[in-house]
Structure formats: C-alpha cells, structure tokens
Design a protein around this motif. Structure first.
Motif, PDB file in Angstrom:
ATOM      1  N   PHE A   5      -5.724  19.455 -85.939  1.00 39.15           N
ATOM      2  CA  PHE A   5      -7.049  18.524 -85.666  1.00 39.15           C
ATOM      3  C   PHE A   5      -7.212  18.397 -84.279  1.00 39.15           C
ATOM      4  CE2 PHE A   5      -9.060  14.291 -84.671  1.00 39.15           C
ATOM      5  CZ  PHE A   5     -10.103  14.474 -85.405  1.00 39.15           C
ATOM      6  N   GLU A   6      -6.321  18.467 -83.453  1.00 33.72           N
ATOM      7  CA  GLU A   6      -6.808  18.366 -82.091  1.00 33.72           C
ATOM      8  C   GLU A   6      -7.292  19.798 -81.476  1.00 33.72           C
ATOM      9  OE1 GLU A   6      -4.419  18.083 -77.492  1.00 33.72           O
ATOM     10  OE2 GLU A   6      -3.457  17.242 -79.451  1.00 33.72           O
ATOM     11  N   ALA A   7      -6.687  20.601 -81.965  1.00 40.32           N
ATOM     12  CA  ALA A   7      -7.091  22.123 -81.486  1.00 40.32           C
ATOM     13  C   ALA A   7      -8.566  22.422 -81.939  1.00 40.32           C
ATOM     14  CB  ALA A   7      -6.129  23.268 -81.858  1.00 40.32           C
ATOM     15  N   GLU A   8      -8.918  22.069 -83.300  1.00 43.05           N
ATOM     16  CA  GLU A   8      -9.975  22.425 -83.888  1.00 43.05           C
ATOM     17  C   GLU A   8     -11.258  21.659 -83.178  1.00 43.05           C
ATOM     18  OE1 GLU A   8     -10.650  24.912 -85.634  1.00 43.05           O
ATOM     19  OE2 GLU A   8      -8.680  25.527 -85.801  1.00 43.05           O
ATOM     20  N   THR A   9     -10.873  20.296 -82.859  1.00 40.96           N
ATOM     21  CA  THR A   9     -12.016  19.516 -82.530  1.00 40.96           C
ATOM     22  C   THR A   9     -12.447  19.824 -81.045  1.00 40.96           C
ATOM     23  OG1 THR A   9     -10.379  17.814 -82.028  1.00 40.96           O
ATOM     24  CG2 THR A   9     -11.399  17.448 -84.115  1.00 40.96           C
ATOM     25  N   ARG A  10     -11.241  20.073 -80.265  1.00 40.59           N
ATOM     26  CA  ARG A  10     -11.509  20.548 -79.061  1.00 40.59           C
ATOM     27  C   ARG A  10     -12.043  21.756 -78.805  1.00 40.59           C
ATOM     28  NH1 ARG A  10      -8.433  17.966 -74.442  1.00 40.59           N
ATOM     29  NH2 ARG A  10      -7.636  15.901 -75.412  1.00 40.59           N
ATOM     30  N   ARG A  11     -12.157  22.633 -79.984  1.00 36.40           N
ATOM     31  CA  ARG A  11     -12.783  23.957 -79.973  1.00 36.40           C
ATOM     32  C   ARG A  11     -14.144  23.967 -80.028  1.00 36.40           C
ATOM     33  NH1 ARG A  11     -12.256  28.059 -84.853  1.00 36.40           N
ATOM     34  NH2 ARG A  11     -14.074  29.742 -84.232  1.00 36.40           N
ATOM     35  N   LEU A  12     -14.551  22.709 -80.691  1.00 31.32           N
ATOM     36  CA  LEU A  12     -15.932  22.579 -81.227  1.00 31.32           C
ATOM     37  C   LEU A  12     -16.647  21.709 -79.854  1.00 31.32           C
ATOM     38  CD1 LEU A  12     -18.120  22.923 -83.221  1.00 31.32           C
ATOM     39  CD2 LEU A  12     -17.764  20.734 -84.143  1.00 31.32           C
ATOM     40  N   LEU A  13     -16.047  20.951 -79.189  1.00 31.53           N
ATOM     41  CA  LEU A  13     -16.415  20.102 -78.232  1.00 31.53           C
ATOM     42  C   LEU A  13     -17.325  20.703 -77.281  1.00 31.53           C
ATOM     43  CD1 LEU A  13     -13.900  17.382 -77.925  1.00 31.53           C
ATOM     44  CD2 LEU A  13     -16.179  17.154 -78.806  1.00 31.53           C
ATOM     45  N   PRO A  14     -17.198  21.938 -76.690  1.00 25.40           N
ATOM     46  CA  PRO A  14     -18.035  22.612 -75.506  1.00 25.40           C
ATOM     47  C   PRO A  14     -19.362  22.771 -75.933  1.00 25.40           C
ATOM     48  CG  PRO A  14     -15.689  23.490 -75.720  1.00 25.40           C
ATOM     49  CD  PRO A  14     -15.868  22.649 -76.905  1.00 25.40           C
ATOM     50  N   SER A  15     -19.626  22.880 -77.558  1.00 27.60           N
ATOM     51  CA  SER A  15     -21.031  23.087 -77.792  1.00 27.60           C
ATOM     52  C   SER A  15     -21.646  21.812 -78.548  1.00 27.60           C
ATOM     53  CB  SER A  15     -20.874  24.146 -79.247  1.00 27.60           C
ATOM     54  OG  SER A  15     -20.125  25.405 -78.757  1.00 27.60           O
ATOM     55  N   VAL A  16     -20.990  20.773 -78.084  1.00 29.90           N
ATOM     56  CA  VAL A  16     -21.600  19.467 -78.586  1.00 29.90           C
ATOM     57  C   VAL A  16     -22.319  18.702 -77.437  1.00 29.90           C
ATOM     58  CG1 VAL A  16     -20.917  17.180 -79.288  1.00 29.90           C
ATOM     59  CG2 VAL A  16     -19.761  19.235 -80.318  1.00 29.90           C
ATOM     60  N   ASP A  17     -23.267  18.015 -77.793  1.00 32.48           N
ATOM     61  CA  ASP A  17     -24.020  17.035 -76.848  1.00 32.48           C
ATOM     62  C   ASP A  17     -23.848  15.711 -76.778  1.00 32.48           C
ATOM     63  OD1 ASP A  17     -25.961  19.290 -75.610  1.00 32.48           O
ATOM     64  OD2 ASP A  17     -26.436  19.408 -77.975  1.00 32.48           O
ATOM     65  N   VAL A  18     -23.481  15.309 -78.184  1.00 34.47           N
ATOM     66  CA  VAL A  18     -23.213  13.736 -78.088  1.00 34.47           C
ATOM     67  C   VAL A  18     -22.131  13.660 -79.324  1.00 34.47           C
ATOM     68  CG1 VAL A  18     -23.981  11.569 -79.296  1.00 34.47           C
ATOM     69  CG2 VAL A  18     -25.688  13.156 -77.940  1.00 34.47           C
ATOM     70  N   VAL A  19     -20.903  12.813 -78.579  1.00 34.45           N
ATOM     71  CA  VAL A  19     -19.827  12.503 -79.688  1.00 34.45           C
ATOM     72  C   VAL A  19     -19.749  11.126 -79.833  1.00 34.45           C
ATOM     73  CG1 VAL A  19     -18.145  12.679 -77.789  1.00 34.45           C
ATOM     74  CG2 VAL A  19     -17.543  13.187 -79.880  1.00 34.45           C
ATOM     75  N   LYS A  20     -19.228  11.017 -81.295  1.00 37.81           N
ATOM     76  CA  LYS A  20     -19.055   9.585 -81.328  1.00 37.81           C
ATOM     77  C   LYS A  20     -17.505   9.588 -82.180  1.00 37.81           C
ATOM     78  CE  LYS A  20     -18.490   6.874 -84.923  1.00 37.81           C
ATOM     79  NZ  LYS A  20     -18.267   6.965 -86.536  1.00 37.81           N
ATOM     80  N   GLY A  44     -17.445  19.129 -72.525  1.00 34.76           N
ATOM     81  CA  GLY A  44     -18.755  19.422 -72.996  1.00 34.76           C
ATOM     82  C   GLY A  44     -19.814  18.511 -73.203  1.00 34.76           C
ATOM     83  N   PRO A  45     -19.561  17.411 -74.124  1.00 36.53           N
ATOM     84  CA  PRO A  45     -20.715  16.291 -74.443  1.00 36.53           C
ATOM     85  C   PRO A  45     -21.221  15.641 -73.417  1.00 36.53           C
ATOM     86  CG  PRO A  45     -18.688  16.152 -75.874  1.00 36.53           C
ATOM     87  CD  PRO A  45     -18.296  17.045 -74.688  1.00 36.53           C
ATOM     88  N   HIS A  46     -22.471  15.454 -73.058  1.00 31.61           N
ATOM     89  CA  HIS A  46     -23.101  14.538 -71.971  1.00 31.61           C
ATOM     90  C   HIS A  46     -23.114  13.282 -72.428  1.00 31.61           C
ATOM     91  CE1 HIS A  46     -26.720  14.718 -74.289  1.00 31.61           C
ATOM     92  NE2 HIS A  46     -26.983  15.888 -73.990  1.00 31.61           N
ATOM     93  N   THR A  47     -22.808  12.855 -73.636  1.00 34.16           N
ATOM     94  CA  THR A  47     -23.032  11.350 -73.997  1.00 34.16           C
ATOM     95  C   THR A  47     -21.830  11.255 -74.893  1.00 34.16           C
ATOM     96  OG1 THR A  47     -25.555  11.665 -73.979  1.00 34.16           O
ATOM     97  CG2 THR A  47     -24.323   9.739 -75.085  1.00 34.16           C
ATOM     98  N   VAL A  48     -21.185  10.114 -74.757  1.00 35.13           N
ATOM     99  CA  VAL A  48     -20.280   9.470 -75.536  1.00 35.13           C
ATOM    100  C   VAL A  48     -20.252   8.119 -76.027  1.00 35.13           C
ATOM    101  CG1 VAL A  48     -17.552   9.068 -75.732  1.00 35.13           C
ATOM    102  CG2 VAL A  48     -18.517  10.797 -74.075  1.00 35.13           C
ATOM    103  N   PHE A  49     -20.409   7.917 -77.722  1.00 32.36           N
ATOM    104  CA  PHE A  49     -20.401   6.660 -78.277  1.00 32.36           C
ATOM    105  C   PHE A  49     -18.921   6.367 -78.600  1.00 32.36           C
ATOM    106  CE2 PHE A  49     -24.808   8.118 -78.595  1.00 32.36           C
ATOM    107  CZ  PHE A  49     -25.406   6.973 -77.957  1.00 32.36           C
ATOM    108  N   LEU A  50     -18.422   5.018 -78.230  1.00 29.76           N
ATOM    109  CA  LEU A  50     -17.225   4.703 -78.985  1.00 29.76           C
ATOM    110  C   LEU A  50     -17.383   3.382 -79.778  1.00 29.76           C
ATOM    111  CD1 LEU A  50     -14.831   4.822 -75.917  1.00 29.76           C
ATOM    112  CD2 LEU A  50     -14.932   6.344 -77.699  1.00 29.76           C
ATOM    113  N   THR A  51     -17.029   3.437 -81.073  1.00 32.07           N
ATOM    114  CA  THR A  51     -17.477   2.287 -81.883  1.00 32.07           C
ATOM    115  C   THR A  51     -16.159   1.437 -81.858  1.00 32.07           C
ATOM    116  OG1 THR A  51     -16.432   3.426 -83.662  1.00 32.07           O
ATOM    117  CG2 THR A  51     -18.990   3.247 -83.422  1.00 32.07           C
ATOM    118  N   LEU A  52     -16.112   0.106 -81.853  1.00 33.86           N
ATOM    119  CA  LEU A  52     -14.927  -0.513 -81.496  1.00 33.86           C
ATOM    120  C   LEU A  52     -14.714  -1.770 -82.374  1.00 33.86           C
ATOM    121  CD1 LEU A  52     -15.455  -1.064 -77.571  1.00 33.86           C
ATOM    122  CD2 LEU A  52     -13.801   0.493 -78.784  1.00 33.86           C
TER     123      LEU A  52
END
Length: 318
Positions: free
Chosen positions: A177-192, A225-233
C-alpha cells in the motif's frame, strides 16, 4: 452539457447487519450500494455536479442492481462496464455504523480488480477538468495499471487530479500500500486522507492534536507532489493545507464540523470528498469555506443509512 468531472473506481454491495451482533451470529442483512468512488460520484450528482463515472461490475444480479442504482441516481452509463466473466465485489459491515463501521470484503478476482487501461478515451479526458480516483484499485493488477494510465493522461491535459487515500489493509495481500500510493502521489494535485489512512501510507499520524498532525504530514505530502491536502478528522471536523502552487493560493485552514444525530457514518469521508470537489469546481478559493461546505455534506450524509442515501442535497447542505 458534458460533465467537467470524471470519477473512477469501484462500485460494490454493502451488506449492513440488522442487529449489532457479530457477523458470525447475524442472520439478516440490508443490501446497500457502496464503494468509495461510487459514493463520491453519487454525492456529486446530488450536489448538481453530475460526473462521468468509470466503474466495473459483474454481469450478475448484484452488478445489475448497482448499475440500476447508479442510473436512478442520475449518473450516465457511458463508462459503467459489466464484466461477463467476473463477479461483483461484496462487503459485509460490522461494528457500530454510527461511530465507525468495519468491513469484510469478498473481492478475489472480482470485476473491479479487472479495469483495463485506455477504456476512457482521450477525447473524454479532453472534455473534463477534474479527475477523482481512489486507492483501492491500486491493490491489484490490471486495475493498478488502469489508474496510472488514466492519471498520466489526465496530467498531460492539465486536469486537476484528486486522490482519495483509502487504506483497506485486507485488500492488499499481494501489494504494498505504501509503495503504490507513493508511486501515484507525484501525479496528484489534491489528496484527501484520514489519520487512519496516513499510517499505512508511511506518514507519522501519531501527533497529539489535529494542528500538529497537519503540520507533521502536510509538508511531506506537498513534497511528494500534491499542492493541496485535506485531512478528515471525524467528529472533530477537518483541516487543509495548500502551497503557492495551488490555483487557490497558499493557505492553512481548519473547520470544526457540525453536530448532527448520526445514523450511519458509512461513506461520510466520501461525502466530504464530493463536497470539497464541488466547492472547488464552483471556484471557491478560500480553504476554510471549502472545509465548511465539505463538512456540511459529510454531516448531512450521516443522517440516513447507507453511503448513497437521499441526503445530502443542496438544501440540507445550506
């Protein structure tokens, strides 16, 4: 008018127990449509931003049920695929739905593990401005390759790519999970993400308070990579961080959320994602206002059972 948003990912059937007994002693279940990307797509339609939805279900009774639900919720069927040789994914819910459900999945070789690259044509991506994907499809091949292909083509077309980091460890027996999600993050603008998603992805989610958590994880996510981060709490609301690379500018914000009588929190995070995307699509550039809108959508979604209930609608959000 064609949609400006494309959502991609799984649609599945949630079976909700009709009692609070453990699964092994539960006799009756209520069938509900589910799947995080499907919930996001339906919520966007309820908020008057009907998207394209690329999904894949089995050519079986459960798949027909889900395809019918998506159609009833107003989603176009252009990219709703039926797999003739695979079953539809099922999930059985346990625990207290009002405080945090747990899922037991039946997903070995099911239709949503068999997405294929290129099924969304370039001309469709040329017409949209936003692409929303989740992490579950990254757990298996060829769906993993299909997500990367979609995101890479969206990136070349300057679409804003939104990534819902959704950790389901039981769905990752053969992948990292860690490797695959981090592989995608450089192409992502917004992550939640939620704190429960961050730990499995290799981020330090053990901060004592929410402000410290945002300070701890947002810079690392931005660096990836992402310029915007949303954290749900959860019932503590949500937080957000953006860099100067974001169209809405550099900002940090928090919002405490709303007090409601929650019936079922299944899909609340998905409703938050839909609310945030809807606000940004409408041109909202103040992160605190985006959080207020997204939290309102999430809160309203918990007042009915199921991840695709009739709420929220624009009036309940207001």
């Amino acid at each position: 008018m064609d949609p400006s948003v494309l959502v991609a990912g799984e649609t599945l059937v949630d079976f909700l127990p009709e009692s609070d007994r453990p699964l092994e002693s539960t006799e009756r279940f209520a069938r509900q449509p589910g799947g995080a990307p499907a919930n996001v797509a339906v919520r966007l339609a309820q908020l008057d931003h009907t998207p394209w939805f690329w999904t894949r279900v089995g050519a079986d009774p459960f798949g027909e049920f889900l395809a019918g639900v998506l159609a009833d919720r107003g989603l176009p069927d252009r990219f709703v695929e039926r797999d003739p040789s695979a079953k539809t994914t099922l999930a059985f819910v346990s625990g207290d739905p009002s405080s945090g459900p747990r899922f037991t999945f039946y997903r070995d070789g099911t239709a949503d593990t068999r997405f294929r690259p290129g099924r969304v044509p370039d001309e469709a991506l040329d017409a949209v401005e936003w692409v929303v994907v989740g992490s579950v499809l990254l757990a298996s091949s060829p769906s993993r390759e299909a997500v990367h292909d979609l995101v890479e083509r969206a990136e070349t077309r300057d679409c804003t790519v939104v990534f819902d980091l959704n950790a389901r460890p039981e769905l990752w027996p053969d992948a990292d999970f860690e490797a695959e999600t981090r592989r995608l993050l450089p192409s992502v603008d917004v992550v939640k993400a939620s704190p429960e998603d961050l730990g499995p992805a290799g981020f330090d989610a053990d901060a004592a308070d929410d402000a410290a958590l945002l300070d701890a994880v947002a810079p690392e996510l931005h660096d990836l990579g992402p310029h915007t981060v949303f954290l749900t709490l959860g019932d503590r609301g949500a937080a957000a961080s953006a860099t100067a690379a974001a169209p809405w500018g550099a900002d940090d914000a928090t919002h405490d959320g709303y007090r409601v009588d929650a019936v079922d929190t299944t899909g609340a995070g998905d409703a938050f994602t839909a609310g945030a995307v809807a606000a940004l699509v409408e041109g909202e550039d103040d992160l605190e206002s985006v959080l207020a809108r997204a939290n309102a959508v999430a809160a309203a979604s918990t007042m009915r059972a199921g991840g695709m209930a009739e709420l929220p609608d624009p009036e309940s959000v207001r």
